[in-house]
Motif scaffolding. Structure first.
Motif, PDB file in Angstrom:
ATOM      1  N   VAL A 212       0.861  -1.052   0.002  1.00 54.10           N
ATOM      2  CA  VAL A 212      -0.044   0.068   0.070  1.00 54.10           C
ATOM      3  C   VAL A 212       1.014   1.249  -0.040  1.00 54.10           C
ATOM      4  CG1 VAL A 212      -1.725   1.360   1.364  1.00 54.10           C
ATOM      5  CG2 VAL A 212      -1.906  -1.207   1.109  1.00 54.10           C
ATOM      6  N   ILE A 213       1.795   1.154   0.729  1.00 52.70           N
ATOM      7  CA  ILE A 213       2.742   2.456   0.798  1.00 52.70           C
ATOM      8  C   ILE A 213       3.243   2.676  -0.479  1.00 52.70           C
ATOM      9  CG2 ILE A 213       4.998   3.285   2.038  1.00 52.70           C
ATOM     10  CD1 ILE A 213       4.270   1.730   4.434  1.00 52.70           C
ATOM     11  N   ASP A 219       6.966  10.878  -0.439  1.00 50.11           N
ATOM     12  CA  ASP A 219       8.441  10.212  -0.170  1.00 50.11           C
ATOM     13  C   ASP A 219       8.050   8.940   0.640  1.00 50.11           C
ATOM     14  OD1 ASP A 219      11.019   9.541   0.384  1.00 50.11           O
ATOM     15  OD2 ASP A 219      11.530  11.248   1.555  1.00 50.11           O
ATOM     16  N   THR A 220       8.039   7.892  -0.253  1.00 52.10           N
ATOM     17  CA  THR A 220       7.749   6.549   0.364  1.00 52.10           C
ATOM     18  C   THR A 220       9.095   5.971   1.138  1.00 52.10           C
ATOM     19  OG1 THR A 220       8.333   5.389  -1.555  1.00 52.10           O
ATOM     20  CG2 THR A 220       5.892   6.110  -1.432  1.00 52.10           C
ATOM     21  N   GLN A 221      10.008   6.434   0.834  1.00 52.51           N
ATOM     22  CA  GLN A 221      11.198   6.081   1.493  1.00 52.51           C
ATOM     23  C   GLN A 221      11.198   6.122   2.924  1.00 52.51           C
ATOM     24  OE1 GLN A 221      13.483   4.195   0.136  1.00 52.51           O
ATOM     25  NE2 GLN A 221      12.578   3.911  -1.819  1.00 52.51           N
ATOM     26  N   VAL A 222      10.797   7.490   3.566  1.00 54.94           N
ATOM     27  CA  VAL A 222      10.606   7.571   5.057  1.00 54.94           C
ATOM     28  C   VAL A 222       9.833   6.627   5.662  1.00 54.94           C
ATOM     29  CG1 VAL A 222      10.196   9.363   6.627  1.00 54.94           C
ATOM     30  CG2 VAL A 222      11.267   9.978   4.533  1.00 54.94           C
ATOM     31  N   MET A 224       8.931   3.638   4.590  1.00 53.03           N
ATOM     32  CA  MET A 224       9.289   2.330   4.581  1.00 53.03           C
ATOM     33  C   MET A 224      10.351   2.139   5.625  1.00 53.03           C
ATOM     34  SD  MET A 224       7.789   0.716   2.391  1.00 53.03           S
ATOM     35  CE  MET A 224       8.621  -0.988   2.785  1.00 53.03           C
ATOM     36  N   LYS A 225      11.394   3.165   5.731  1.00 53.14           N
ATOM     37  CA  LYS A 225      12.462   3.405   6.826  1.00 53.14           C
ATOM     38  C   LYS A 225      11.535   3.118   8.456  1.00 53.14           C
ATOM     39  CE  LYS A 225      15.874   5.771   4.300  1.00 53.14           C
ATOM     40  NZ  LYS A 225      16.712   6.960   4.297  1.00 53.14           N
ATOM     41  N   LEU A 226      10.779   4.015   8.386  1.00 56.73           N
ATOM     42  CA  LEU A 226       9.799   3.694   9.767  1.00 56.73           C
ATOM     43  C   LEU A 226       9.228   2.242   9.888  1.00 56.73           C
ATOM     44  CD1 LEU A 226       8.082   7.312   9.685  1.00 56.73           C
ATOM     45  CD2 LEU A 226       9.996   6.603  11.336  1.00 56.73           C
ATOM     46  N   ILE A 227       8.699   1.981   8.918  1.00 55.77           N
ATOM     47  CA  ILE A 227       8.208   0.426   9.012  1.00 55.77           C
ATOM     48  C   ILE A 227       9.341  -0.394   9.215  1.00 55.77           C
ATOM     49  CG2 ILE A 227       7.529  -1.630   7.531  1.00 55.77           C
ATOM     50  CD1 ILE A 227       5.017   0.117   8.255  1.00 55.77           C
ATOM     51  N   PHE A 228      10.320  -0.335   9.030  1.00 56.68           N
ATOM     52  CA  PHE A 228      11.533  -1.203   8.918  1.00 56.68           C
ATOM     53  C   PHE A 228      12.184  -1.065  10.510  1.00 56.68           C
ATOM     54  CE2 PHE A 228      16.466  -2.030   9.371  1.00 56.68           C
ATOM     55  CZ  PHE A 228      16.339  -3.091   8.792  1.00 56.68           C
ATOM     56  N   ALA A 229      12.066   0.115  10.974  1.00 55.34           N
ATOM     57  CA  ALA A 229      12.608   0.453  12.318  1.00 55.34           C
ATOM     58  C   ALA A 229      11.746  -0.234  13.284  1.00 55.34           C
ATOM     59  CB  ALA A 229      12.740   1.728  12.720  1.00 55.34           C
ATOM     60  N   ASP A 230      10.328  -0.161  13.207  1.00 55.76           N
ATOM     61  CA  ASP A 230       9.486  -0.387  13.913  1.00 55.76           C
ATOM     62  C   ASP A 230       9.223  -2.145  13.877  1.00 55.76           C
ATOM     63  OD1 ASP A 230       6.666   0.114  15.449  1.00 55.76           O
ATOM     64  OD2 ASP A 230       6.235  -1.705  14.007  1.00 55.76           O
ATOM     65  N   ALA A 231       9.837  -2.749  12.854  1.00 56.79           N
ATOM     66  CA  ALA A 231       9.835  -4.241  12.742  1.00 56.79           C
ATOM     67  C   ALA A 231      10.953  -4.594  13.549  1.00 56.79           C
ATOM     68  CB  ALA A 231       9.949  -4.589  11.277  1.00 56.79           C
ATOM     69  N   MET A 288      10.660  -5.992   6.527  1.00 56.49           N
ATOM     70  CA  MET A 288      12.146  -5.886   6.641  1.00 56.49           C
ATOM     71  C   MET A 288      12.805  -5.745   5.458  1.00 56.49           C
ATOM     72  SD  MET A 288      12.714  -7.308  10.558  1.00 56.49           S
ATOM     73  CE  MET A 288      14.366  -6.242  10.658  1.00 56.49           C
ATOM     74  N   ASN A 289      12.196  -6.057   4.435  1.00 56.07           N
ATOM     75  CA  ASN A 289      13.318  -6.134   2.863  1.00 56.07           C
ATOM     76  C   ASN A 289      12.975  -5.142   2.201  1.00 56.07           C
ATOM     77  OD1 ASN A 289      14.728  -8.342   3.359  1.00 56.07           O
ATOM     78  ND2 ASN A 289      13.887  -9.855   2.094  1.00 56.07           N
ATOM     79  N   PRO A 290      13.816  -4.605   1.414  1.00 55.11           N
ATOM     80  CA  PRO A 290      13.353  -3.653   0.499  1.00 55.11           C
ATOM     81  C   PRO A 290      12.394  -4.024  -0.669  1.00 55.11           C
ATOM     82  CG  PRO A 290      15.716  -4.380  -0.062  1.00 55.11           C
ATOM     83  CD  PRO A 290      15.219  -5.052   1.337  1.00 55.11           C
ATOM     84  N   ARG A 291      11.599  -3.177  -1.026  1.00 58.91           N
ATOM     85  CA  ARG A 291      10.324  -3.481  -2.066  1.00 58.91           C
ATOM     86  C   ARG A 291      10.976  -4.057  -3.439  1.00 58.91           C
ATOM     87  NH1 ARG A 291       6.723  -5.594   0.092  1.00 58.91           N
ATOM     88  NH2 ARG A 291       5.723  -5.376  -1.984  1.00 58.91           N
ATOM     89  N   SER A 292      12.241  -3.839  -3.809  1.00 59.58           N
ATOM     90  CA  SER A 292      12.856  -4.347  -5.061  1.00 59.58           C
ATOM     91  C   SER A 292      12.854  -5.829  -4.992  1.00 59.58           C
ATOM     92  CB  SER A 292      14.057  -3.806  -5.216  1.00 59.58           C
ATOM     93  OG  SER A 292      15.098  -3.896  -3.992  1.00 59.58           O
ATOM     94  N   THR A 293      13.210  -6.235  -3.895  1.00 63.10           N
ATOM     95  CA  THR A 293      13.012  -7.874  -3.742  1.00 63.10           C
ATOM     96  C   THR A 293      11.948  -8.538  -3.680  1.00 63.10           C
ATOM     97  OG1 THR A 293      13.166  -7.793  -1.259  1.00 63.10           O
ATOM     98  CG2 THR A 293      15.341  -7.534  -2.499  1.00 63.10           C
TER      99      THR A 293
END
Length: 344
Positions: A212-213, A219-222, A224-231, A288-293
């Motif tokens: 969804v993000i 700026d979706t990178q921010v 995704m970084k917050l999602i990663f930190a929360d995970a 926790m993985n980048p969306r490119s993968t």
């Protein structure tokens, strides 16, 4: 020579509004900086009708089994006075979380396998995502507390009643529910903080946050970084506690002179860790993985693993291999059969 008159005000006004229906809905969306009012859950839309029919039967059976087994555990642990211990107290709440967790997604997926309309409204998508976050985070934390409970029971049996008192158990369950509630609000804000102007096709069978993000603008990178930190906090921290608890359990068992009970302990720990690895590894890959993968072929199998397979395995791994639980089930079934005989 006859001069042509210019169109009147009414004609010009009429020409300026070629699509009258836009004024009611799309102008509201523009004021809210969003043109997306619904999402399309692609799910298994590209599969053949025969494949969708087969998947419908499989998922319906799995969902029914998960609901029946978890519902039986909830009934037994909350009604049988002989199961008045912290372990069964936690098991009852785990089964309740599993029931709520799978109900937020699987019935909708089953409906989309048999109907052509795969849309979900913007508000419904937000509600579904919040419930997934709420229940999923609470379950991750509760599993860590359950592992700690087993560590105390095996490694500190003499002080078990004092350490895992009723007040402590209620407090731990309250922490898991409260953290899930608060964390769900935080993740919901992260997921929908940007406006949505892009494609509204979600390549999954439910509203998963990273997908969804990726559809949002800005700026979706921010996000995704917050999602990663929360995970890291929500997934890695409980997993460290779980692995540490079971490692100390195994070390305590191996240090004892007698080898009786080794096989049962190893089997139980291995079963519990298997469920934990399935749940946490699939969730980590999703968040926790980048969306490119990522891709539909990877996201959907992993989503199925932690949305329906794990909730179905939890009752079998944590409860149905337990002698006390089996005895409680026989007593419950005996009471049911007796009540039916008396009614006849």
């Amino acid at each position: 020579m006859e001069l042509k008159q210019s169109p009147g005000k009414e004609a010009r006004a009429h020409n300026r509004i070629p699509f009258p229906a836009r004024t009611a809905t799309q102008m509201v969306d523009l004021r809210n900086s969003s043109t997306v009012t619904e999402f399309i859950l692609v799910g298994f839309e590209k599969s053949s009708p025969s494949t969708r029919a087969f998947l419908f039967i499989i998922f319906l059976v799995l969902y029914s089994l998960a609901m029946a087994m978890n519902g039986l555990i909830i009934f037994i642990t909350w009604t049988d006075p002989r199961l008045n211990s912290p372990m069964y107290f936690f098991l009852g709440h785990l089964s309740f979380l599993d029931v709520c967790f799978i109900t937020t997604m699987i019935p909708q997926m089953l409906a989309h396998l048999v109907i052509k309309n795969h849309t979900i409204s913007f508000v419904s998508c937000m509600a579904q995502m919040y419930l997934v976050f709420f229940m999923g985070v609470a379950e991750c934390i509760l599993l860590a507390f359950m592992a700690y409970d087993r560590y105390v029971a095996i490694c500190h049996p003499l002080n078990y009643d004092q350490i895992m008192s009723q007040q402590v158990c209620v407090c731990l369950v309250g922490i898991s529910w409260t953290f899930g509630l608060i964390n769900g609000i935080f993740l919901e804000y992260i997921s929908f903080r940007n406006p949505f102007f892009k494609d509204n096709h979600i390549e999954n069978f439910f509203c998963e946050a990273p997908i969804v993000i990726a559809l949002s603008s800005g700026d979706t990178q921010v996000s995704m970084k917050l999602i990663f930190a929360d995970a890291i906090v929500v997934l890695l921290s409980p997993m460290v506690l779980i692995v540490t608890s079971y490692a100390r359990i195994l070390a305590s068992i191996l240090s004892r002179a007698s080898s009786s009970g080794w096989g049962k302990t190893f089997s139980t720990c291995a079963s519990h860790l298997t469920v934990v690895i399935f749940l946490y590894s699939s969730a980590m890959f999703s968040y926790m993985n980048p969306r490119s993968t990522h891709g539909p072929d990877k996201d959907k199998p992993l989503s199925l693993l932690y949305t329906i397979i794990t909730p179905m395995c939890n009752p079998t791994i944590y409860s149905f291999r337990n002698k006390e639980m089996k005895g409680a089930m026989r007593r419950a079934l005996g009471r049911t059969s007796l009540a039916q005989a008396e009614s006849v």
